[in-house]
Design an enzyme around this catalytic site. Structure first.
Site, short mmCIF file in Angstrom:
data_model
loop_
_atom_site.label_atom_id
_atom_site.label_comp_id
_atom_site.label_asym_id
_atom_site.label_seq_id
_atom_site.Cartn_x
_atom_site.Cartn_y
_atom_site.Cartn_z
N ILE A 149 24.91 15.06 40.46
CA ILE A 149 25.11 14.98 39.19
C ILE A 149 26.64 15.49 38.75
O ILE A 149 27.42 15.02 37.90
CB ILE A 149 24.13 15.77 38.24
CG1 ILE A 149 22.58 15.00 38.21
CG2 ILE A 149 24.57 16.05 36.83
CD1 ILE A 149 21.36 15.89 37.85
N ARG A 157 19.51 24.47 34.58
CA ARG A 157 18.38 25.27 34.11
C ARG A 157 18.72 26.67 33.21
O ARG A 157 19.73 27.02 33.54
CB ARG A 157 17.43 25.74 35.57
CG ARG A 157 16.65 24.73 36.43
CD ARG A 157 15.60 23.91 35.65
NE ARG A 157 14.69 23.01 36.34
CZ ARG A 157 14.85 21.92 36.40
NH1 ARG A 157 16.07 21.45 35.82
NH2 ARG A 157 14.18 20.97 37.39
N GLU A 169 10.44 27.08 28.51
CA GLU A 169 10.08 25.62 27.91
C GLU A 169 8.60 25.26 27.60
O GLU A 169 7.89 25.64 28.48
CB GLU A 169 10.84 24.63 28.93
CG GLU A 169 12.49 24.81 28.94
CD GLU A 169 13.01 23.59 29.74
OE1 GLU A 169 12.12 22.91 30.15
OE2 GLU A 169 14.26 23.95 30.25
N HIS A 220 15.16 19.08 27.00
CA HIS A 220 14.87 18.90 28.58
C HIS A 220 14.71 17.56 28.74
O HIS A 220 13.89 16.85 29.61
CB HIS A 220 13.92 19.83 29.19
CG HIS A 220 14.15 19.93 30.83
ND1 HIS A 220 13.75 21.05 31.40
CD2 HIS A 220 14.75 19.15 31.73
CE1 HIS A 220 14.18 20.98 32.76
NE2 HIS A 220 14.92 19.71 32.95
#
Length: 336
Positions: A171, A245, A274, A293
């Site tokens: 990523i 995160r 979350e 998310h």
């Protein structure tokens, strides 16, 4: 070792028992995995008691991408027949890898499935913050006309701003490519140095990043990595983009950096807790772009993840090595 009788998914005449923890309708889970030759079940209740009860006979587990039903040490101890855990996500922080490795259970993720989706979200979020798009939209919807206010509030071009990538996995590398394509000088820090790209030590990277993109996995070493002291190293008016995160850049530290003026804006896809509590102060902060998310939640990424999960479950059932094992255990799944 037991071996499949054929490619039907049977071992000595008995199908593998697969426990699906994904928060999807039971019929959807069955529709995905029963054609592979597995006997599919889901927890009777989506809580710890339901998880422990369901794990008692489970051999293959497809994990819960929401993290609600975590494969922690207690869950692993409740699963004497467990032979394989497949996460339908790139992150595996809801799995106790030490406990699973100690039980000789391989854990696989869906590496690469959402790389492009998350990297595009990071670029889009940086553009939004840099141009004050959502900020202006809120005022327009409230009846305002912030034509002059946007620039005075910090709206600027993104091209040419220094971008720091924290974590240069798939990523991070894709995000670096996208930011460079619009004219941003890009540097990175990662736990493993790459043969290409501009590498800087962590504190130097922070001090020279107008835009910081966080792409690191959450581990014991990265938890709290961007606390108040490190966020204070960023240039005044920097932008923070977190697609990793929440625990890496704790919510309280981000809020303090925003309120103190160190950060001009933050785009957050992840949080300490979350779902983000309804009364959390981040929800009311004017310079924060919030996402549930969902940076990797495109149709293509979800299709990629399901394909990877099904391919690995099929390989496990057929006695072939599974791919993307993250904890170093043998990739050939053996029945207990």
């Amino acid at each position: 070792m037991s071996a499949p009788d054929d490619r039907s998914g049977l071992v000595n005449g008995t199908p593998w028992r697969l426990l699906a923890l994904m928060p999807l309708d039971e019929e959807v889970n069955r529709g995905l995995f029963e054609p592979l030759g597995a006997e599919v079940s889901v927890p009777a209740t989506r809580d710890r008691d339901g998880l422990r009860a369901a794990l008692s006979e489970a051999e293959l587990v497809v994990g819960d991408f929401s993290g609600t039903l975590a494969m922690d040490a207690e869950a692993v101890a409740s699963a004497p027949r467990l032979a394989f855990v497949q996460m339908p996500s790139v992150g595996v922080d809801s799995c106790d890898l030490d406990a699973l490795t100690g039980a000789n259970v391989p854990v696989a993720n869906a590496a690469g499935a959402n790389t492009r989706s998350v990297a595009e979200w990071a670029l889009a979020a940086a553009l939004d913050l840099s141009r004050r798009l959502t900020w202006s939209d809120r005022r327009m919807r409230a009846g305002g006309w912030p034509q002059l206010e946007a620039a005075t509030h910090g709206a600027d071009e993104l091209g040419g701003r220094r971008v720091g990538i924290l974590g240069m996995g798939a990523i991070g590398a894709e995000a670096a490519r996208l930011f460079a394509a619009i004219g941003c000088p890009v540097a990175y820090w990662s736990r493993r140095r790459r043969p290409d790209g501009v590498y800087k030590e962590l504190d130097e990277l922070l001090a020279t990043s107008d835009v910081l993109v966080v792409c690191l996995p959450l581990t014991a070493e990265t938890r709290g990595l961007l606390g108040p002291e490190r966020l204070a190293l960023l240039p005044d008016g920097a932008l923070l983009i977190n697609v990793a995160r929440g625990g890496i850049a704790p919510d309280d530290a981000v809020l303090a950096a925003l309120d103190g003026g160190r950060l001009a804006g933050a785009a957050l896809d992840v949080y300490d807790q979350e779902p983000l509590p309804a009364d959390h102060p981040l929800r009311g902060h004017d310079d924060v772009l919030l996402s549930p998310h969902a940076a990797g939640g495109t149709r293509r990424a979800q299709s990629n993840i399901i394909t990877k999960v099904m391919d690995n479950v099929r390989a496990a059932i057929e006695g072939r090595p599974v791919s993307d094992v993250v904890n170093g255990v043998d990739a050939v799944i053996r029945r207990r």
